[in-house]
Design a protein around this motif. Structure first.
Motif, mmCIF file in Angstrom:
data_model
loop_
_atom_site.group_PDB
_atom_site.id
_atom_site.type_symbol
_atom_site.label_atom_id
_atom_site.label_comp_id
_atom_site.label_asym_id
_atom_site.label_seq_id
_atom_site.Cartn_x
_atom_site.Cartn_y
_atom_site.Cartn_z
ATOM 1 N N UNK A 35 0.828 -1.199 0.000
ATOM 2 C CA UNK A 35 0.000 0.000 0.000
ATOM 3 C C UNK A 35 0.861 1.246 0.000
ATOM 4 N N UNK A 36 0.238 2.428 -0.058
ATOM 5 C CA UNK A 36 0.981 3.676 -0.123
ATOM 6 C C UNK A 36 1.870 3.900 1.115
ATOM 7 N N UNK A 37 1.461 3.333 2.234
ATOM 8 C CA UNK A 37 2.240 3.510 3.453
ATOM 9 C C UNK A 37 3.620 2.890 3.351
ATOM 10 N N UNK A 38 3.726 1.844 2.566
ATOM 11 C CA UNK A 38 5.003 1.151 2.465
ATOM 12 C C UNK A 38 5.815 1.584 1.250
ATOM 13 N N UNK A 39 5.148 2.233 0.321
ATOM 14 C CA UNK A 39 5.887 2.569 -0.896
ATOM 15 C C UNK A 39 6.874 3.693 -0.606
ATOM 16 N N UNK A 40 7.960 3.639 -1.312
ATOM 17 C CA UNK A 40 9.028 4.606 -1.121
ATOM 18 C C UNK A 40 8.579 5.967 -1.634
ATOM 19 N N UNK A 41 8.791 7.015 -0.847
ATOM 20 C CA UNK A 41 8.269 8.319 -1.244
ATOM 21 C C UNK A 41 9.021 8.919 -2.431
ATOM 22 N N UNK A 75 11.772 -7.805 2.781
ATOM 23 C CA UNK A 75 11.186 -8.574 1.675
ATOM 24 C C UNK A 75 10.029 -7.871 0.997
ATOM 25 N N UNK A 76 9.899 -6.565 1.247
ATOM 26 C CA UNK A 76 8.820 -5.805 0.613
ATOM 27 C C UNK A 76 9.404 -4.971 -0.519
ATOM 28 N N UNK A 77 8.543 -4.556 -1.450
ATOM 29 C CA UNK A 77 9.030 -3.624 -2.466
ATOM 30 C C UNK A 77 7.884 -2.812 -3.026
ATOM 31 N N UNK A 78 8.247 -1.631 -3.498
ATOM 32 C CA UNK A 78 7.269 -0.765 -4.125
ATOM 33 C C UNK A 78 6.839 -1.394 -5.445
ATOM 34 N N UNK A 79 5.544 -1.426 -5.669
ATOM 35 C CA UNK A 79 5.040 -1.947 -6.933
ATOM 36 C C UNK A 79 5.329 -0.920 -8.018
#
Ligand SMILES: [Zn+2]
Length: 250
Positions: A35-41, A75-79
């Motif tokens: 979600x947007x909270x995890x995506x890199x700004x 282990x997360x990444x921005x889509x």
């Protein structure tokens, strides 16, 4: 026989379409997970634009790198859509930083900081040392293109550092390793001073980052002036191959 074979062909085509559908569904699921909270700004729409980049401070850029590495190490990444990023950045680039890192295949800056196409300039040389050409590239990145961070990134278990400790000699590599040797002299370490001691190798790598940063300031009045004005920040980070985490100096 004929009908059997036709059935067989049909069955295969159905399996393929089911597989394709599964792929698409999986992709949608992944998009939903991040979600947007995890995506890199640093990721705005399809590529980092000039306006957004120019508004960011060096500290905000570093904060985005830290978030990105946190994503990666968990282990997360921005889509992201590389084709969209490629198209959006084709007519112009506005990278936020220039990264100087080692050629080591296990430390790709964009991947370990969860960044995309157009986000950073990326200079790589074994042992992340700064020679005149690297300095010229950094001056282009900051003074002409508007990047605001110079990040020297070393990593644990670096083969170039080990080679310098071992006095390895090979063609042009000898001269490159000579540029790392001042870091060996400057490292204060109690214990086994060989390339077999991982803690010592990492202590030299850490010192090598510090000396490279000092070198950049000393040998590039262009970058030193930008830093003294507060336009850019010159700093370092150490990437841990084992944990996937980066230790930022600032
Ligand atoms: Zn290395």
């Amino acid at each position: 026989m004929q009908s059997k074979s036709r059935d067989g062909a049909l069955g295969e085509s159905q399996r393929l379409s089911r597989r394709t559908l599964f792929k698409l569904t999986s992709a949608a699921a992944v998009t939903g997970v991040i979600g947007p909270g995890l995506s890199n700004s640093l990721v705005y729409a399809d590529a980092l634009g000039k306006e957004k980049r120019d508004k960011m401070t060096p500290d905000e850029i570093l904060a985005a790198f830290k978030r990105g590495n946190k994503n990666f190490s968990k282990g997360l990444k921005t889509s992201r859509n590389y084709i969209n990023e490629q198209k959006a950045s084709a007519k112009g680039q506005y990278p936020s930083a220039v990264i100087l890192s080692c050629i080591d295949s296990r430390a790709p800056a964009e991947v370990i900081m969860d960044l995309g196409i157009g986000d950073i300039f990326n200079a790589r040389v074994a042992g992340n040392i700064a020679n005149e050409d690297i300095l010229g590239s950094m001056e282009f990145a900051c003074k002409l293109s508007g990047a605001k961070v110079v990040l020297v990134m070393g990593h644990t278990a670096c083969g170039a550092i080990k080679g310098a400790i071992d006095n390895a000699e090979l063609g042009n590599l000898t001269g490159l390793l000579a540029k790392i040797k001042p870091a060996i002299k400057a490292t204060t370490y109690k214990g086994e001073l060989t390339s077999k001691n991982g803690a010592y190798v990492d202590a030299v790598a850490q010192k090598n980052i510090e000396l490279t940063i000092a070198d950049i300031r000393k040998k590039s009045p262009v970058l030193a002036e930008l830093e003294s004005k507060g336009t850019i920040k010159i700093t370092g980070a150490m990437y841990n191959l084992e944990t996937g985490t980066m230790n930022f100096f600032a």
